[in-house]
Scaffold this motif. Sequence first.
Motif, PDB file in Angstrom:
ATOM      1  N   TRP A 187       0.822  -1.229   0.000  1.00 40.08           N
ATOM      2  CA  TRP A 187       0.000   0.000   0.000  1.00 40.08           C
ATOM      3  C   TRP A 187       0.849   1.269   0.000  1.00 40.08           C
ATOM      4  CZ3 TRP A 187       0.242   3.947   3.509  1.00 40.08           C
ATOM      5  CH2 TRP A 187       1.006   3.697   4.659  1.00 40.08           C
ATOM      6  N   ASP A 191      -6.413  -4.211   5.535  1.00 41.89           N
ATOM      7  CA  ASP A 191      -6.108  -2.787   5.580  1.00 41.89           C
ATOM      8  C   ASP A 191      -4.911  -2.581   6.485  1.00 41.89           C
ATOM      9  OD1 ASP A 191      -6.277  -0.047   5.090  1.00 41.89           O
ATOM     10  OD2 ASP A 191      -8.457  -0.008   5.359  1.00 41.89           O
ATOM     11  N   GLY A 222     -11.201  -0.872   5.131  1.00 42.04           N
ATOM     12  CA  GLY A 222     -11.924   0.345   5.509  1.00 42.04           C
ATOM     13  C   GLY A 222     -11.538   0.865   6.880  1.00 42.04           C
ATOM     14  N   GLY A 251      -8.469   1.082   7.983  1.00 41.01           N
ATOM     15  CA  GLY A 251      -7.104   1.609   7.973  1.00 41.01           C
ATOM     16  C   GLY A 251      -6.926   2.710   6.943  1.00 41.01           C
ATOM     17  N   ILE A 252      -5.712   2.855   6.477  1.00 39.00           N
ATOM     18  CA  ILE A 252      -5.380   4.001   5.629  1.00 39.00           C
ATOM     19  C   ILE A 252      -4.951   3.608   4.218  1.00 39.00           C
ATOM     20  CG2 ILE A 252      -4.728   5.489   7.559  1.00 39.00           C
ATOM     21  CD1 ILE A 252      -1.749   4.720   6.429  1.00 39.00           C
ATOM     22  N   ALA A 253      -4.969   2.320   3.891  1.00 43.11           N
ATOM     23  CA  ALA A 253      -4.616   1.924   2.523  1.00 43.11           C
ATOM     24  C   ALA A 253      -5.675   2.454   1.557  1.00 43.11           C
ATOM     25  CB  ALA A 253      -4.511   0.405   2.419  1.00 43.11           C
ATOM     26  N   ASP A 254      -5.213   2.897   0.396  1.00 47.61           N
ATOM     27  CA  ASP A 254      -6.138   3.447  -0.606  1.00 47.61           C
ATOM     28  C   ASP A 254      -6.646   2.296  -1.470  1.00 47.61           C
ATOM     29  OD1 ASP A 254      -7.534   4.936  -2.401  1.00 47.61           O
ATOM     30  OD2 ASP A 254      -5.873   6.274  -2.922  1.00 47.61           O
TER      31      ASP A 254
END
Lengths: 282, 282
Positions: free
Chosen positions: A191, A214, A230, A232-235
């Motif tokens: 990520w 995530d 959803g 976490g911060i991964a796009d």
Amino acid sequence: MRDFSADHTALALNTASLGHNVEGAGAGWSPEQVIDACAARGFGGIVFWRREIGNRAIKIGDRVRAAGMQVVGLCRTPYLVGSGTPPKLEAEVWQSIDMAAELGAPVLTIVTGGTEPGTKGVIETQKLLVDRLAGFAEYAARQNVALALEPLNPMFGGNRTCVFTVAEALAICDRVGATNLGVAVDVYHVWWDSRLTESLRAAKGRILGYHLCDWLENTRDMLLDRGMMGDGIADLRTIRAAVEGAGYDGACEVEIFSAENWWKRDPAEVLDVMVSHFRACC
Amino acid sequence: MRDFSADHTALALNTASLGHNVEGAGAGWSPEQVIDACAARGFGGIVFWRREIGNRAIKIGDRVRAAGMQVVGLCRTPYLVGSGTPPKLEAEVWQSIDMAAELGAPVLTIVTGGTEPGTKGVIETQKLLVDRLAGFAEYAARQNVALALEPLNPMFGGNRTCVFTVAEALAICDRVGATNLGVAVDVYHVWWDSRLTESLRAAKGRILGYHLCDWLENTRDMLLDRGMMGDGIADLRTIRAAVEGAGYDGACEVEIFSAENWWKRDPAEVLDVMVSHFRACC
């Protein structure tokens, strides 16, 4: 890009998400319980770990298909390099390939293992990896199994991997030159990589698996603190767009190692949350 | 490439190696004790952390120089982006720049902080980082302080950094375009990167710090399990060759966060081991 908001037939469970791949973790459901629970919720497939299969590969594979799903893959070969390789490496890799074939799993995942004893960095280790992959890819081709080389987050250098990015995994694949060798893309591991979109463009036709979870903002454990999609911060959407842009239209496999959270919950709840988050966040 | 086998005048202590930067860790030596012990062993310099300096920057800096050493740098700015930024960010960054100037430290290290709340990935965060760096670099230039942007191992994404490789740090520097902004190269963070040699070639003249430790084969903790040089698998000599190839001829700063090993030992022993391993392994 596929729309999952009202369709989760592309969703696959990696049984690691229920703690099955670690001794004593999770609820201890049998493969049959997992199959029934996934089928009841409309999952498209399952990825098992070798330790769950034992000598029941054909039976378990048939049961997955009878339930209307696919065996998407098998986790995984033993380490191929580094101090964690098993004493009888070749025999164990062959067995893992045989098991994938018996299960009807088209893909066997590879985590390479770490730096070879007595060496520094990864260059020497990667040379040995290329040699070994060439032989194992040949054996796997005869069994109609593809091998998915999975780059791991650089925190796993040393004892778990010598391949850290999609670009690096593709370079290894190029050096091996086997048509049944490709890459697995796991958002947990890749990520952060600002070259990811560019690397995935070069992966056209060579992505053999797409793994979801995530990256939690405050990750507390290297191995066992992955987040639900959803959380976490991964796009996730941008990554999937690039993965699908490279021609991947297969299953999205949810693999959440989470000793202190998801592994402590009722698997039925975990699977329900997985479906809703897959539709909403992926 | 410099020969350190019989000369450790390039060796600098980052006081983190004695546990000083974490409350309750280490032997609790005062800056004066550290200065005397380093000088007695022929260290060339010291890097302090802000929390050790308080309002004694001028006095401590003078004492280092009186002992025949240099203040190589100061650790570090607060996080500039992400949810860990302090409430009064600008004032705290200015204070850290002022402190570096008073100490006579030519370089202040930057750890960026993680992903901005409400965003995914790092692209939006990096934009904000570039904006903020431009302003802080201007302030630092007036104080004659250089800022060293330090890429961190990707395991620190989320809450600690949004810059993961030397290549990425250089790209950020390019976007800021300030002559007093460069990069810090820490082997713990970059040892795994197969593009490192190539990236360092592009860093010509822009390397402001070189940090030493080692990556242990079996790293047990994300933050506090760094190894002494030679005890791990990082290819220290190859990395230093590339760093010096980019024109760096400054101090080599040993920064070992090690809660369960080095921080539990007598600092005098740690410093002695550091000298011998620096000569033998770096």
